[in-house]
Design an enzyme around this catalytic site. Sequence first.
Site, mmCIF file in Angstrom:
data_model
loop_
_atom_site.group_PDB
_atom_site.id
_atom_site.type_symbol
_atom_site.label_atom_id
_atom_site.label_comp_id
_atom_site.label_asym_id
_atom_site.label_seq_id
_atom_site.Cartn_x
_atom_site.Cartn_y
_atom_site.Cartn_z
ATOM 1 N N ARG A 23 0.834 -1.218 0.000
ATOM 2 C CA ARG A 23 0.000 0.000 0.000
ATOM 3 C C ARG A 23 0.862 1.258 0.000
ATOM 4 O O ARG A 23 0.412 2.345 -0.380
ATOM 5 C CB ARG A 23 -0.895 0.021 1.246
ATOM 6 N N GLU A 28 6.234 5.691 12.764
ATOM 7 C CA GLU A 28 5.869 6.493 13.930
ATOM 8 C C GLU A 28 6.775 7.728 13.915
ATOM 9 O O GLU A 28 7.969 7.614 14.219
ATOM 10 C CB GLU A 28 6.092 5.710 15.231
ATOM 11 N N GLN A 52 4.918 22.696 21.579
ATOM 12 C CA GLN A 52 4.510 23.373 20.348
ATOM 13 C C GLN A 52 5.025 22.625 19.143
ATOM 14 O O GLN A 52 6.148 22.105 19.170
ATOM 15 C CB GLN A 52 5.075 24.809 20.360
ATOM 16 N N ARG A 64 16.644 29.957 6.670
ATOM 17 C CA ARG A 64 16.027 30.467 7.904
ATOM 18 C C ARG A 64 17.005 30.209 9.056
ATOM 19 O O ARG A 64 17.360 29.070 9.311
ATOM 20 C CB ARG A 64 14.696 29.749 8.167
ATOM 21 N N HIS A 67 18.755 30.898 14.510
ATOM 22 C CA HIS A 67 17.901 31.460 15.560
ATOM 23 C C HIS A 67 17.982 30.651 16.857
ATOM 24 O O HIS A 67 18.238 29.444 16.841
ATOM 25 C CB HIS A 67 16.439 31.461 15.105
ATOM 26 N N HIS A 124 19.931 27.496 15.587
ATOM 27 C CA HIS A 124 19.447 26.564 14.568
ATOM 28 C C HIS A 124 19.065 27.293 13.296
ATOM 29 O O HIS A 124 18.551 28.429 13.339
ATOM 30 C CB HIS A 124 18.225 25.810 15.111
ATOM 31 N N TYR A 137 8.760 20.781 13.146
ATOM 32 C CA TYR A 137 9.537 20.567 14.359
ATOM 33 C C TYR A 137 8.733 20.837 15.625
ATOM 34 O O TYR A 137 7.797 21.629 15.610
ATOM 35 C CB TYR A 137 10.826 21.398 14.362
ATOM 36 N N GLU A 148 13.924 35.982 21.482
ATOM 37 C CA GLU A 148 14.533 35.414 20.282
ATOM 38 C C GLU A 148 15.783 36.207 19.890
ATOM 39 O O GLU A 148 15.800 37.443 19.924
ATOM 40 C CB GLU A 148 13.534 35.420 19.116
ATOM 41 N N LYS A 177 15.588 40.269 8.747
ATOM 42 C CA LYS A 177 16.151 40.125 10.112
ATOM 43 C C LYS A 177 17.350 39.183 10.100
ATOM 44 O O LYS A 177 18.296 39.344 10.861
ATOM 45 C CB LYS A 177 15.094 39.622 11.091
ATOM 46 N N ASP A 178 17.313 38.189 9.206
ATOM 47 C CA ASP A 178 18.430 37.242 9.141
ATOM 48 C C ASP A 178 19.608 37.842 8.381
ATOM 49 O O ASP A 178 20.766 37.596 8.692
ATOM 50 C CB ASP A 178 17.966 35.936 8.498
HETATM 51 C C1 LIG Z 1 9.008 30.723 15.055
HETATM 52 C C2 LIG Z 1 7.599 31.252 15.145
HETATM 53 C C3 LIG Z 1 7.155 32.272 14.317
HETATM 54 N N1 LIG Z 1 5.868 32.730 14.427
HETATM 55 C C4 LIG Z 1 5.434 33.793 13.523
HETATM 56 C C5 LIG Z 1 6.245 35.076 13.606
HETATM 57 C C6 LIG Z 1 6.252 35.597 12.190
HETATM 58 O O1 LIG Z 1 5.104 36.409 11.974
HETATM 59 C C7 LIG Z 1 6.134 34.355 11.322
HETATM 60 C C8 LIG Z 1 7.462 33.905 10.743
HETATM 61 O O2 LIG Z 1 8.378 33.835 11.810
HETATM 62 P P1 LIG Z 1 9.926 33.712 11.516
HETATM 63 O O3 LIG Z 1 10.305 34.618 10.379
HETATM 64 O O4 LIG Z 1 10.641 33.910 12.833
HETATM 65 O O5 LIG Z 1 10.050 32.198 11.047
HETATM 66 P P2 LIG Z 1 11.403 31.401 10.803
HETATM 67 O O6 LIG Z 1 12.417 32.266 10.130
HETATM 68 O O7 LIG Z 1 11.029 30.121 10.185
HETATM 69 O O8 LIG Z 1 11.909 31.157 12.284
HETATM 70 C C9 LIG Z 1 12.313 29.872 12.730
HETATM 71 O O9 LIG Z 1 13.525 29.620 12.080
HETATM 72 C C10 LIG Z 1 14.418 28.692 12.652
HETATM 73 C C11 LIG Z 1 14.650 27.586 11.666
HETATM 74 C C12 LIG Z 1 14.114 28.170 13.992
HETATM 75 O O10 LIG Z 1 14.720 27.191 14.440
HETATM 76 C C13 LIG Z 1 13.133 28.859 14.846
HETATM 77 O O11 LIG Z 1 12.198 27.908 15.333
HETATM 78 C C14 LIG Z 1 12.413 29.978 14.230
HETATM 79 O O12 LIG Z 1 13.129 31.150 14.573
HETATM 80 O O13 LIG Z 1 5.629 33.321 12.194
HETATM 81 C C15 LIG Z 1 4.974 32.216 15.350
HETATM 82 O O14 LIG Z 1 3.810 32.660 15.444
HETATM 83 N N2 LIG Z 1 5.399 31.211 16.179
HETATM 84 C C16 LIG Z 1 6.668 30.703 16.105
HETATM 85 O O15 LIG Z 1 7.013 29.764 16.881
#
Ligand SMILES: Cc1cn([C@H]2C[C@H](O)[C@@H](COP(=O)(O)OP(=O)(O)O[C@H]3O[C@H](C)C(=O)[C@H](O)[C@H]3O)O2)c(=O)[nH]c1=O
Length: 190
Positions: A23, A28, A52, A64, A67, A124, A137, A148, A177-178
């Site tokens: 199939r 898991e 979460q 990304r 962080h 990360h 994740y 953060e 930001k990055d």
């Molecule tokens: C991380 C996160 C973001 N958000 C909102 C905030 C922003 O409006 C939007 C995008 O967030 P951000 O640009 O921070 O997403 P990533 O760049 O993927 O951030 C992640 O990138 C690397 C890989 C990581 O390991 C972290 O978990 C996390 O920092 O989602 C949320 O509402 N909850 C959350 O837990």
Amino acid sequence: MKPVATPIEGLVVLESRVFGDERGWFTESFNQRGFEVALRDLGQSAPPAFVQDNHSCSQRGVLRGLHYQLPPHAQGKLVRVVRGSAYDVAVDIRRGSPTFGQSFGLELSAANRIQLWIPAGFAHGFLAMEDDTHFLYKTTDYYDPKSERSIAWNDPGIGINWPGVAEGLITPNLAPKDAAAPEFAAAELF
Ligand SMILES: Cc1cn([C@H]2C[C@H](O)[C@@H](COP(=O)(O)OP(=O)(O)O[C@H]3O[C@H](C)C(=O)[C@H](O)[C@H]3O)O2)c(=O)[nH]c1=O
């Protein structure tokens, strides 16, 4: 989940058991008891409970990271890719750690179904290697934007070899930001 130790204490690769039949296949993707046994097999205690689940989708070249969240909201992360592939990197930012400042990277993909356990104390990030890469994740603390922090993806002091970037095959696509993240030496660490 079969644990595989990495050169950085605490950082654990987890290989999934997959059951295939005519199939398709079953695995898991998470089992709390199996996760705890896997970490215990490497001499680690069980981490705090996950609170979460996150899911992001990235086009090829999106990077990304790097962080992390500062204590008391530092997050452990159990990361995997369910569509496409990504080069995932964790950087040890635990002051006093013998591997402080060292990074570990590997490919996570829908094909290899590998997961990486990243305890609190690591920065990360990942580089999407295909379009529509879905990155999932679990985290051991809630999102807390105030705590953060970030570190530049291309910090020469860390020296991450992002696949295809130095060769000019992939141009990282970064959020503002990055792109503006501080170097490791200037980052607020644990
Ligand atoms: C991380 C996160 C973001 N958000 C909102 C905030 C922003 O409006 C939007 C995008 O967030 P951000 O640009 O921070 O997403 P990533 O760049 O993927 O951030 C992640 O990138 C690397 C890989 C990581 O390991 C972290 O978990 C996390 O920092 O989602 C949320 O509402 N909850 C959350 O837990």
